[in-house]
Design a protein around this motif. Structure first.
Motif, PDB file in Angstrom:
ATOM      1  N   SER A 101      -6.041  -7.652  -7.741  1.00  0.00           N
ATOM      2  CA  SER A 101      -5.136  -8.446  -8.583  1.00  0.00           C
ATOM      3  C   SER A 101      -5.931  -9.400  -9.455  1.00  0.00           C
ATOM      4  O   SER A 101      -5.591  -9.607 -10.623  1.00  0.00           O
ATOM      5  CB  SER A 101      -4.162  -9.230  -7.718  1.00  0.00           C
ATOM      6  OG  SER A 101      -3.518  -8.369  -6.818  1.00  0.00           O
ATOM      7  N   THR A 102      -7.002  -9.969  -8.901  1.00  0.00           N
ATOM      8  CA  THR A 102      -7.825 -10.908  -9.669  1.00  0.00           C
ATOM      9  C   THR A 102      -8.447 -10.202 -10.867  1.00  0.00           C
ATOM     10  O   THR A 102      -8.391 -10.700 -11.990  1.00  0.00           O
ATOM     11  CB  THR A 102      -8.936 -11.486  -8.772  1.00  0.00           C
ATOM     12  OG1 THR A 102      -8.346 -11.920  -7.560  1.00  0.00           O
ATOM     13  CG2 THR A 102      -9.648 -12.628  -9.439  1.00  0.00           C
ATOM     14  N   ARG A 133      -3.127 -18.045  -8.944  1.00  0.00           N
ATOM     15  CA  ARG A 133      -4.347 -17.282  -9.196  1.00  0.00           C
ATOM     16  C   ARG A 133      -4.785 -17.471 -10.649  1.00  0.00           C
ATOM     17  O   ARG A 133      -5.968 -17.638 -10.934  1.00  0.00           O
ATOM     18  CB  ARG A 133      -4.109 -15.803  -8.906  1.00  0.00           C
ATOM     19  CG  ARG A 133      -5.355 -14.979  -9.099  1.00  0.00           C
ATOM     20  CD  ARG A 133      -5.168 -13.522  -8.772  1.00  0.00           C
ATOM     21  NE  ARG A 133      -4.890 -13.296  -7.371  1.00  0.00           N
ATOM     22  CZ  ARG A 133      -3.799 -12.671  -6.933  1.00  0.00           C
ATOM     23  NH1 ARG A 133      -2.903 -12.232  -7.789  1.00  0.00           N
ATOM     24  NH2 ARG A 133      -3.607 -12.508  -5.662  1.00  0.00           N
TER      25      ARG A 133
HETATM   26  N1  LIG Z   1     -10.515 -20.243  -4.259  1.00  0.00           N
HETATM   27  C1  LIG Z   1     -11.190 -19.126  -4.099  1.00  0.00           C
HETATM   28  N2  LIG Z   1     -12.526 -19.091  -4.216  1.00  0.00           N
HETATM   29  C2  LIG Z   1     -13.229 -17.955  -4.058  1.00  0.00           C
HETATM   30  N3  LIG Z   1     -12.672 -16.767  -3.795  1.00  0.00           N
HETATM   31  C3  LIG Z   1     -11.345 -16.741  -3.655  1.00  0.00           C
HETATM   32  C4  LIG Z   1     -10.539 -17.892  -3.804  1.00  0.00           C
HETATM   33  N4  LIG Z   1      -9.250 -17.532  -3.624  1.00  0.00           N
HETATM   34  C5  LIG Z   1      -9.269 -16.202  -3.369  1.00  0.00           C
HETATM   35  N5  LIG Z   1     -10.511 -15.727  -3.384  1.00  0.00           N
HETATM   36  C6  LIG Z   1     -10.934 -14.335  -3.178  1.00  0.00           C
HETATM   37  O1  LIG Z   1     -10.004 -13.481  -3.781  1.00  0.00           O
HETATM   38  C7  LIG Z   1      -9.583 -12.494  -2.855  1.00  0.00           C
HETATM   39  C8  LIG Z   1      -8.155 -12.133  -3.089  1.00  0.00           C
HETATM   40  O2  LIG Z   1      -8.089 -11.509  -4.334  1.00  0.00           O
HETATM   41  P1  LIG Z   1      -6.859 -10.623  -4.767  1.00  0.00           P
HETATM   42  O3  LIG Z   1      -5.594 -11.267  -4.350  1.00  0.00           O
HETATM   43  O4  LIG Z   1      -7.084 -10.319  -6.199  1.00  0.00           O
HETATM   44  O5  LIG Z   1      -7.102  -9.317  -3.903  1.00  0.00           O
HETATM   45  P2  LIG Z   1      -6.214  -8.006  -3.881  1.00  0.00           P
HETATM   46  O6  LIG Z   1      -7.193  -6.880  -3.808  1.00  0.00           O
HETATM   47  O7  LIG Z   1      -5.245  -8.017  -4.985  1.00  0.00           O
HETATM   48  O8  LIG Z   1      -5.492  -8.152  -2.498  1.00  0.00           O
HETATM   49  P3  LIG Z   1      -4.125  -7.443  -2.004  1.00  0.00           P
HETATM   50  O9  LIG Z   1      -4.537  -6.106  -1.524  1.00  0.00           O
HETATM   51  O10 LIG Z   1      -3.665  -8.310  -0.919  1.00  0.00           O
HETATM   52  O11 LIG Z   1      -3.210  -7.419  -3.170  1.00  0.00           O
HETATM   53  C9  LIG Z   1      -9.783 -13.117  -1.509  1.00  0.00           C
HETATM   54  O12 LIG Z   1     -10.063 -12.155  -0.530  1.00  0.00           O
HETATM   55  C10 LIG Z   1     -10.985 -13.993  -1.728  1.00  0.00           C
HETATM   56  O13 LIG Z   1     -12.164 -13.250  -1.504  1.00  0.00           O
END
Ligand SMILES: Nc1ncnc2c1ncn2[C@@H]1O[C@H](COP(=O)(O)OP(=O)(O)OP(=O)(O)O)[C@@H](O)[C@H]1O
Ligand SMILES: [Mg+2]
Length: 453
Positions: A101-102, A133
């Motif tokens: 998602s990031t 986010r």
């Molecule tokens: N404040 C922060 N500082 C550093 N890293 C962070 C922070 N907040 C979140 N993260 C990182 O971002 C990750 C989450 O990212 P994201 O939500 O984009 O993942 P995703 O692959 O979309 O997860 P999901 O499968 O649950 O949708 C966390 O596991 C962590 O590693």
């Protein structure tokens, strides 16, 4: 319109379809994976649609120059083969919390900043969670709209109404169509949803990113068919405990699939890593036995990484061999070659091989590095500081040539390495690279003679 309802059973692991329930899936051998799903076949008016389209000789089809749109993230553009193609359907898979998602929100931010209309549809998170986010990532333009919904009908309507150029679906497993009588995330729902998005992408020229969850085996959950239906499949992977992430192209209809993109997860989102080799070699031990630097090509880019081995006498009947980042079978094969062709008695030794940093490498060119690491650990010898090596090893113990030797040597020289061990057959047509000594090796028997202490 008459609707024919049928009940079928789908394997939730691989998508195998059966008319009756089975304990074990004949395709993927998974137990207890069959779930009953009711599919409603609406006999749509396809005949009427077919009449509009005609077959054309290929010479009369206008070749349309696929204009590519940059995502503003160089590493992602490289994996995509130069940027986003209009009307393509992309699947981004990855472990939970890896940063899918990031990454996509960052893509949205860049695209919107360049004036592209983007719609981010989330079925997993609320607007506030996405906003949180977004606040971490930075400033957003008004060109990006958020929509939290899981119903395919409503999403279709919204896309038709908003007319975005790029759509993000986070995630495909949460979407559901009312016509299909099974839970979201089941095989028929995922298939239905992907089909719907494919029609939108191809019909309206919208580029659509689908986020897909992966199973514990590391493939996109639900059916493999998902991968056949989309144009591009990207996997986002990385070690849970390390901050870097690797984006790998598995399928790409508009470019090569060998490229990788390297990112680092930071507080402010994902940051591109332009020189992964430096990143991978950080904190490397000096003068340690069983450690050597290898050079592997990932697409057109050479990456240097440290290969470590620990070989010790085994107390078990069957010696224990484990690998992290390298293929176990390959390591077993290399140990057999070293035993038979070079006379090292490794048969009763435990061996642990590790690619430091948690990178997964499958290129045969790292064979030589694995063999050197095993031999130096077994004999407790050390390679001269500043040595790097690459080469494939055959079953007769010969070191075979690899492609793109020059790029590998240049990358090593760039990072300050002074000695390069490479296949003798590669030496012949290698230009002189300043600052690096070239050492050719023809057989695994010569490994020990290249060690210093
Ligand atoms: N404040 C922060 N500082 C550093 N890293 C962070 C922070 N907040 C979140 N993260 C990182 O971002 C990750 C989450 O990212 P994201 O939500 O984009 O993942 P995703 O692959 O979309 O997860 P999901 O499968 O649950 O949708 C966390 O596991 C962590 O590693
Ligand atoms: Mg997510």
């Amino acid at each position: 319109m008459a609707k024919a309802k049928t009940t079928v059973f789908f394997c939730q692991n691989c998508g195998y379809e059966s008319s009756k329930w089975m304990g074990q899936c004949p395709a993927c051998k998974e137990w207890n994976s069959f779930v009953e799903e009711r599919i409603t076949k609406s006999s749509k008016d396809t005949k009427a649609r077919i009449r509009d389209t005609v077959a054309l000789p290929i010479t009369e089809v206008k070749s349309e120059e696929h204009r590519r749109k940059s995502t503003g993230i160089k590493e992602l553009d490289r994996v995509l083969g130069g940027g986003l193609v209009n009307g393509s359907l992309l699947l981004v898979g990855g472990d939970p919390g890896i940063g899918k998602s990031t990454l996509l929100l960052q893509v949205c931010k860049n695209l919107a900043a360049n004036g592209t209309k983007v719609l981010y549809i989330s079925g997993e998170e609320s607007m506030q969670q996405i906003k949180m986010r977004a606040d971490r990532i930075g400033e957003f333009s008004t060109k990006l709209s958020l929509f939290c919904e899981t119903s395919l009908t409503l999403i279709e309507e919204t896309i038709a109404h908003e007319k975005p150029e790029v759509v993000i679906i986070d995630s495909i497993q949460t979407m559901y169509g009312e016509e299909v009588n099974s839970a979201p995330g089941s095989v028929s729902q995922v298939r239905e949803a992907t089909n719907t998005f494919m029609q939108i992408a191809k019909g309206q020229g919208v580029t659509i990113f689908l986020v897909g969850h992966v199973t514990k085996e590391g493939v996109v959950a639900g059916p493999r068919v998902l991968e056949h239906m989309v144009d591009t499949v990207l996997y986002f992977e990385g070690d849970r405990h390390a901050s870097y992430r690797i984006l790998r192209g598995v399928k790409n209809r508009f470019g090569s699939t060998n490229e990788i993109g390297v990112f680092e997860m930071r507080q402010e989102g994902l940051r591109e890593v332009e020189n992964p080799s430096e990143f991978m070699l950080e904190g490397r031990p000096k003068d340690a036995s069983g450690s050597v630097v290898a050079c592997s090509m990932e697409g057109t880019r050479p990456i240097l990484l440290e290969v470590q081995a620990l070989v010790c006498q085994s107390n078990l009947g069957i010696p224990r061999r484990t690998t992290v980042g390298a293929e176990l079978n390959r390591v077993n094969q290399l140990m057999a070659v070293l035993e038979k062709r070079a006379g090292f008695h490794l048969g009763n030794c435990d061996a642990y091989v590790n690619i430091a940093g948690g990178m997964r490498m499958v290129e045969p060119a790292i064979d030589l590095a694995i063999a050197i690491a095993i031999v130096t650990s077994y004999k407790d010898r050390v390679m001269q500081e500043g040595t790097i090596c690459f080469g494939e090893i055959g079953l007769s113990g010969e070191v075979r040539s690899v492609t793109m030797a020059e790029q590998r040597v240049r990358e090593a020289a760039k990072l300050g390495f002074t000695r390069c061990i490479l296949p003798a057959s590669n030496c012949k047509n290698l230009p002189v690279v300043e600052g690096i000594e070239i050492v050719g090796i023809a057989s695994v028997r010569d490994i020990l003679s290249l060690c210093t202490k």
